[in-house]
Design a protein around this motif. Structure first.
Motif, PDB file in Angstrom:
ATOM      1  N   ALA A 143       0.826  -1.211   0.000  1.00  0.00           N
ATOM      2  CA  ALA A 143       0.000   0.000   0.000  1.00  0.00           C
ATOM      3  C   ALA A 143       0.861   1.261   0.000  1.00  0.00           C
ATOM      4  CB  ALA A 143      -0.929  -0.009   1.206  1.00  0.00           C
ATOM      5  N   LYS A 144       2.083   1.176   0.560  1.00  0.00           N
ATOM      6  CA  LYS A 144       2.984   2.332   0.624  1.00  0.00           C
ATOM      7  C   LYS A 144       3.932   2.405  -0.574  1.00  0.00           C
ATOM      8  CE  LYS A 144       3.134   1.854   5.676  1.00  0.00           C
ATOM      9  NZ  LYS A 144       4.014   1.462   6.806  1.00  0.00           N
ATOM     10  N   ALA A 145       3.925   1.375  -1.423  1.00  0.00           N
ATOM     11  CA  ALA A 145       4.919   1.255  -2.501  1.00  0.00           C
ATOM     12  C   ALA A 145       4.380   1.693  -3.850  1.00  0.00           C
ATOM     13  CB  ALA A 145       5.425  -0.189  -2.575  1.00  0.00           C
ATOM     14  N   LYS A 146       3.353   2.537  -3.837  1.00  0.00           N
ATOM     15  CA  LYS A 146       2.734   3.040  -5.059  1.00  0.00           C
ATOM     16  C   LYS A 146       2.352   1.870  -5.972  1.00  0.00           C
ATOM     17  CE  LYS A 146       3.150   6.753  -8.449  1.00  0.00           C
ATOM     18  NZ  LYS A 146       4.042   7.725  -9.125  1.00  0.00           N
ATOM     19  N   PRO A 147       1.358   1.061  -5.541  1.00  0.00           N
ATOM     20  CA  PRO A 147       0.991  -0.127  -6.324  1.00  0.00           C
ATOM     21  C   PRO A 147       0.307   0.252  -7.637  1.00  0.00           C
ATOM     22  CG  PRO A 147      -0.576   0.215  -4.547  1.00  0.00           C
ATOM     23  CD  PRO A 147       0.525   1.209  -4.325  1.00  0.00           C
ATOM     24  N   VAL A 148       0.475  -0.620  -8.617  1.00  0.00           N
ATOM     25  CA  VAL A 148      -0.161  -0.401  -9.918  1.00  0.00           C
ATOM     26  C   VAL A 148      -0.767  -1.714 -10.409  1.00  0.00           C
ATOM     27  CG1 VAL A 148       1.334   1.507 -10.619  1.00  0.00           C
ATOM     28  CG2 VAL A 148       2.001  -0.833 -11.151  1.00  0.00           C
ATOM     29  N   VAL A 149      -1.807  -1.574 -11.218  1.00  0.00           N
ATOM     30  CA  VAL A 149      -2.397  -2.728 -11.901  1.00  0.00           C
ATOM     31  C   VAL A 149      -1.762  -2.816 -13.290  1.00  0.00           C
ATOM     32  CG1 VAL A 149      -4.496  -3.720 -12.889  1.00  0.00           C
ATOM     33  CG2 VAL A 149      -4.575  -2.600 -10.663  1.00  0.00           C
ATOM     34  N   LEU A 150      -1.315  -4.001 -13.641  1.00  0.00           N
ATOM     35  CA  LEU A 150      -0.736  -4.248 -14.963  1.00  0.00           C
ATOM     36  C   LEU A 150      -1.771  -4.940 -15.844  1.00  0.00           C
ATOM     37  CD1 LEU A 150       2.716  -5.699 -13.853  1.00  0.00           C
ATOM     38  CD2 LEU A 150       2.234  -3.345 -14.554  1.00  0.00           C
ATOM     39  N   GLU A 151      -1.858  -4.530 -17.091  1.00  0.00           N
ATOM     40  CA  GLU A 151      -2.751  -5.202 -18.028  1.00  0.00           C
ATOM     41  C   GLU A 151      -1.934  -5.913 -19.106  1.00  0.00           C
ATOM     42  OE1 GLU A 151      -5.340  -2.581 -20.118  1.00  0.00           O
ATOM     43  OE2 GLU A 151      -3.747  -1.291 -20.859  1.00  0.00           O
ATOM     44  N   PRO A 152      -2.430  -7.064 -19.604  1.00  0.00           N
ATOM     45  CA  PRO A 152      -1.702  -7.791 -20.645  1.00  0.00           C
ATOM     46  C   PRO A 152      -1.816  -7.090 -21.994  1.00  0.00           C
ATOM     47  CG  PRO A 152      -3.750  -8.915 -20.120  1.00  0.00           C
ATOM     48  CD  PRO A 152      -3.638  -7.773 -19.155  1.00  0.00           C
ATOM     49  N   ILE A 153      -0.685  -6.987 -22.675  1.00  0.00           N
ATOM     50  CA  ILE A 153      -0.616  -6.410 -24.013  1.00  0.00           C
ATOM     51  C   ILE A 153      -0.339  -7.529 -25.001  1.00  0.00           C
ATOM     52  CG2 ILE A 153       0.503  -4.712 -25.500  1.00  0.00           C
ATOM     53  CD1 ILE A 153      -0.989  -3.476 -23.144  1.00  0.00           C
ATOM     54  N   ALA A 154      -1.081  -7.540 -26.101  1.00  0.00           N
ATOM     55  CA  ALA A 154      -0.942  -8.600 -27.103  1.00  0.00           C
ATOM     56  C   ALA A 154      -0.322  -8.055 -28.383  1.00  0.00           C
ATOM     57  CB  ALA A 154      -2.309  -9.214 -27.414  1.00  0.00           C
ATOM     58  N   ASP A 155       0.567  -8.870 -28.979  1.00  0.00           N
ATOM     59  CA  ASP A 155       1.022  -8.616 -30.344  1.00  0.00           C
ATOM     60  C   ASP A 155      -0.076  -9.099 -31.282  1.00  0.00           C
ATOM     61  OD1 ASP A 155       3.576  -7.568 -29.780  1.00  0.00           O
ATOM     62  OD2 ASP A 155       4.370  -9.578 -29.465  1.00  0.00           O
ATOM     63  N   VAL A 156      -0.549  -8.230 -32.158  1.00  0.00           N
ATOM     64  CA  VAL A 156      -1.647  -8.556 -33.067  1.00  0.00           C
ATOM     65  C   VAL A 156      -1.161  -8.422 -34.503  1.00  0.00           C
ATOM     66  CG1 VAL A 156      -3.973  -7.940 -33.822  1.00  0.00           C
ATOM     67  CG2 VAL A 156      -3.374  -7.791 -31.405  1.00  0.00           C
ATOM     68  N   GLU A 157      -1.491  -9.408 -35.321  1.00  0.00           N
ATOM     69  CA  GLU A 157      -1.169  -9.368 -36.749  1.00  0.00           C
ATOM     70  C   GLU A 157      -2.457  -9.609 -37.528  1.00  0.00           C
ATOM     71  OE1 GLU A 157       1.061 -12.400 -39.606  1.00  0.00           O
ATOM     72  OE2 GLU A 157       2.490 -11.293 -38.331  1.00  0.00           O
ATOM     73  N   VAL A 158      -2.857  -8.620 -38.325  1.00  0.00           N
ATOM     74  CA  VAL A 158      -4.109  -8.685 -39.073  1.00  0.00           C
ATOM     75  C   VAL A 158      -3.791  -8.762 -40.566  1.00  0.00           C
ATOM     76  CG1 VAL A 158      -6.341  -7.578 -39.518  1.00  0.00           C
ATOM     77  CG2 VAL A 158      -5.201  -7.238 -37.305  1.00  0.00           C
ATOM     78  N   THR A 159      -4.423  -9.692 -41.246  1.00  0.00           N
ATOM     79  CA  THR A 159      -4.335  -9.782 -42.703  1.00  0.00           C
ATOM     80  C   THR A 159      -5.703  -9.422 -43.268  1.00  0.00           C
ATOM     81  OG1 THR A 159      -2.686 -11.538 -42.531  1.00  0.00           O
ATOM     82  CG2 THR A 159      -3.768 -11.265 -44.655  1.00  0.00           C
ATOM     83  N   ALA A 160      -5.738  -8.443 -44.171  1.00  0.00           N
ATOM     84  CA  ALA A 160      -7.010  -7.936 -44.690  1.00  0.00           C
ATOM     85  C   ALA A 160      -6.807  -7.412 -46.110  1.00  0.00           C
ATOM     86  CB  ALA A 160      -7.538  -6.825 -43.786  1.00  0.00           C
ATOM     87  N   PRO A 161      -7.893  -7.233 -46.867  1.00  0.00           N
ATOM     88  CA  PRO A 161      -7.763  -6.616 -48.190  1.00  0.00           C
ATOM     89  C   PRO A 161      -7.203  -5.197 -48.080  1.00  0.00           C
ATOM     90  CG  PRO A 161      -9.894  -7.710 -47.968  1.00  0.00           C
ATOM     91  CD  PRO A 161      -9.267  -7.701 -46.610  1.00  0.00           C
ATOM     92  N   ASN A 162      -6.452  -4.794 -49.106  1.00  0.00           N
ATOM     93  CA  ASN A 162      -5.861  -3.454 -49.133  1.00  0.00           C
ATOM     94  C   ASN A 162      -6.901  -2.360 -48.882  1.00  0.00           C
ATOM     95  OD1 ASN A 162      -3.053  -3.661 -49.550  1.00  0.00           O
ATOM     96  ND2 ASN A 162      -3.377  -4.261 -51.675  1.00  0.00           N
ATOM     97  N   ALA A 163      -8.083  -2.541 -49.437  1.00  0.00           N
ATOM     98  CA  ALA A 163      -9.116  -1.507 -49.342  1.00  0.00           C
ATOM     99  C   ALA A 163      -9.572  -1.268 -47.911  1.00  0.00           C
ATOM    100  CB  ALA A 163     -10.313  -1.898 -50.213  1.00  0.00           C
TER     101      ALA A 163
END
Length: 677
Positions: free
Chosen positions: A574-594
């Motif tokens: 409580a005295k150590a400046k606690p933080v919540v960490l959230e998971p970050i994902a590497d995302v790769e999307v393949t889609a039409p150019n348009a």
């Protein structure tokens, strides 16, 4: 024992994007070698590889199948692997069993997402690679342009060892026979290019080549193998699995040019002491074998499929599993041909074999005959982290045990299926690599194990940590009549680098906390690690240093120091400046150019960061970036809507980052510690 020697074995994995025709190619190779009397069909569900009912219904491989081919004096172990990104776990696992990887490309579709990834992964593992351009007789394909695209994408070391002719109705050899005419380039040009590339690794042979202008295929064998091992040469073959064009040529290339277990790069094994084990693929050394696949057969039970790297295995062999102290007796030894189990006397170095009903075997286990105090492990396989999750519970009360057993089998069979328990949310979460991965797992639970589940979106796996040093203290004193409870603890907390986990340090001196109570303090701290210190999520990347305290000769006992350690840790956090960490994902999307703008905009709206865009053949684009996992829940349906069903994506865990302040405040507001009685 085997009728062939280690030098005659070829271990080859067929890998590639879904729809590239790997299973049909495997069927064509079996037929060309006389292993089957007629070719099966993926559409009809009659192939040797795709024997699982789910594979037959979905018309795609969902796990790795093992096939055996005898071609002349050569014994070929062929591994047919899945192509969907969601099932990359079994595919990557199979790479541990082979010297050669054949990356199959659909000539009509060109270089696809998984093609690029697999070329990178196999290069990282220093495996010999070859490329098989399949479906060369498909209507409207430009094979010359595709060959150029392969060299542009993967390097000039990708060189044709045969070439298509007759509009893809046949292939002509550019290495052995060198006769006929091709649809593009010339045989001599292709031959010269591949010889030039091979002799570069052998100075003596290069001198002969420069002086005489020619070298024989026998002279080329050793430098060819060396060039393969070093990634200096990637042969490109052309074939049509449907018509059979180039299939017999591919068999010849595998048998005559691909490395045997004596020639390929060898994996790293280490003893429990940390000393590396030098691998020699010979039979008179202690057995060393690696389990790369586990399966559950409804008739024979648990199967462990393993590659022998050293020594021999026979029926009734006594062997150890990992660091077990008790040897196991091997019963029957099998060779697999799809779903068929063929009894064999044993296996030699380079063989791939299977044993049944050995409960101690797990995926990635090492079987060996070293001394019982010398556990041996293979260098850990790098597999993607399952990120997509579903919270599950039984539809029918009383099915909890059946579900637990089924989930255990699923996670043993697929190294990228994970089952987690979230005590703060009272959830069991099934995690996989994508929506399809989880859907197939649920279908298997229903059809194979006969249990039905209710599902919903899981709680996001946030974590807690601290951002500065602090001290905590708790004096636990309780008197209830008779002997009481007393324990006092002073401790410090320090942040560690992201991903470091947890460290507990005992710096108590002078016996102010007797040594027998230090484990109780650590136990109390670890209780908070699991349940959370301020927001209800597991705590990570923290060092805890216990340095002072007090005890009572009568009232001090373990439970008192467990409570004192727990509350002192909560006080320090409580005295150590606690933080919540959230998971970050590497995302790769393949889609039409348009749709590039729509997709990039959607990712940005999800607090994502677009890092790169690459143009792909066929009017497609690949967008890579990073997005908080909490924002990805409905991305699948949104992507389908934006791209008319043509878009796809993959996601892999990257790291944890501090969540936005408003998210942290909301998560912490509803959390309360359960006080001790």
């Amino acid at each position: 024992m085997s009728s062939y020697n280690t030098d005659n074995i070829r271990n080859v994995a067929l890998v590639g994007h879904a729809g590239s025709g790997k299973t049909t190619l495997a069927e064509a190779l079996l037929f060309a070698a006389g292993a089957i009397s007629s070719k099966g069909s993926v559409d009809k569900g009659t192939t040797v590889s795709d024997y699982d009912p789910l594979e037959q219904r979905h018309q795609h491989s969902l796990s790795t199948s093992l096939l055996s081919i005898d071609h002349g004096d050569t014994h070929i172990n062929l591994l047919d692997t899945p192509g969907y990104p969601d099932f990359v776990g079994p595919t990557l696992s199979a790479l541990a069993a082979v010297e050669t990887v054949a990356v199959v490309i659909n000539a009509a579709a060109g270089i696809e997402t998984m093609t690029r990834r697999l070329m990178d992964w196999t290069a990282e593992r220093r495996l010999c690679r070859m490329i098989v351009i399949n479906k060369i007789d498909a209507e409207g394909v430009d094979l010359a342009a595709l060959y150029g695209a392969v060299q542009e994408a993967f390097g000039s070391e990708c060189l044709a060892i045969n070439l298509p002719a007759g509009g893809g109705s046949k292939v002509v050899d550019c290495f052995f026979e060198r006769t006929g005419e091709s649809d593009f380039s010339t045989i001599e040009e292709a031959h010269t290019a591949i010889v030039d590339q091979a002799v570069e690794v052998d100075e003596r042979l290069m001198e002969i080549y420069l002086e005489e202008g020619e070298v024989s295929s026998e002279q080329l064998h050793a430098p060819f193998e060396q060039a393969l091992r070093e990634g200096h040469l990637v042969p490109v073959c052309f074939a049509s699995a449907e018509s059979g064009a180039g299939v017999e040529a591919l068999l010849e290339i595998i048998a005559r040019l691909m490395p045997s277990p004596l020639e390929g790069n060898r994996p790293a094994f280490v003893k429990a002491s940390g000393d590396e084990v030098a691998i020699e693929p010979v039979g008179d050394k202690p057995l060393l074998a690696h389990v790369f696949k586990v399966a559950f057969d409804p008739f024979v039970g648990k199967l462990g499929v393993f590659r022998i790297h050293q020594g021999n295995v026979n029926k009734d062999s006594q062997l150890f599993v990992d660091d077990a102290r008790k040897a196991l007796k091997v019963g029957n030894v099998f060779a697999l041909q799809g779903k068929e189990h063929v009894d064999v006397a044993g296996g030699i170095p380079g063989d791939i074999r299977t044993v049944a009903k050995v409960d101690e075997i797990r995926f990635d286990s090492v079987l060996h005959t070293f001394q019982e105090n010398e556990g041996v492990h293979m260098q850990r396989l790098a597999l993607p982290t399952p990120m997509v999750g579903l919270a599950i519970k039984p539809k029918t009360r009383g099915d909890e045990q059946k579900i637990a057993e089924a989930l255990n089998k699923l996670s043993e069979e697929d190294p990228c299926i994970r089952v987690e328990r979230n005590p703060s949310a009272n959830e069991t979460v099934l995690r996989g690599l994508g929506d399809l991965h989880l859907r197939i797992a649920l279908e298997r639970m229903s059809e194979q194990y006969h249990v039905e589940l209710e599902t919903h979106a899981p709680t996001i796996p946030y974590r807690e940590t601290i951002s500065r040093k602090a001290e905590g203290h708790c004096r636990h004193k309780k008197q209830t009549g008779g002997a009481g409870q007393f324990g006092e603890v002073y401790l410090k907390v320090e942040p560690l680098s992201r991903g470091s986990g947890f460290e507990f340090v005992d710096q108590v001196v002078g016996g102010v906390i007797p040594s027998q109570f230090i484990p109780a303090v650590e136990k109390g701290v670890r209780q908070v690690l699991d349940s959370g210190a301020f927001a209800g999520f597991p705590v990570q990347d923290v060092r805890v240093i216990v340095y002072d305290g007090k005890y009572h000769s009568v009232d001090s006992k373990e439970v008192a120091f467990v409570t004192a350690g727990k509350k002192a840790f909560i006080d320090a956090v409580a005295k150590a400046k606690p933080v919540v960490l959230e998971p970050i994902a590497d995302v790769e999307v393949t889609a039409p150019n348009a749709n590039m703008g729509d997709v990039a905009g959607d990712l940005s709206a999800r607090r994502g960061r677009v890092q790169n865009t690459d143009s792909l053949p066929g009017g497609m684009i690949r967008i890579t970036g990073q997005v908080p996992l909490a924002e990805m829940e409905d991305f699948q349906s949104r992507l389908k809507s934006m791209t008319g069903g043509e878009g796809s994506y993959t996601m892999a865990f990257s790291r944890y980052e501090p969540a936005p302040a408003e998210v942290q405040q909301k998560l912490a507001a509803g959390f309360k510690h359960i006080e001790e009685d």
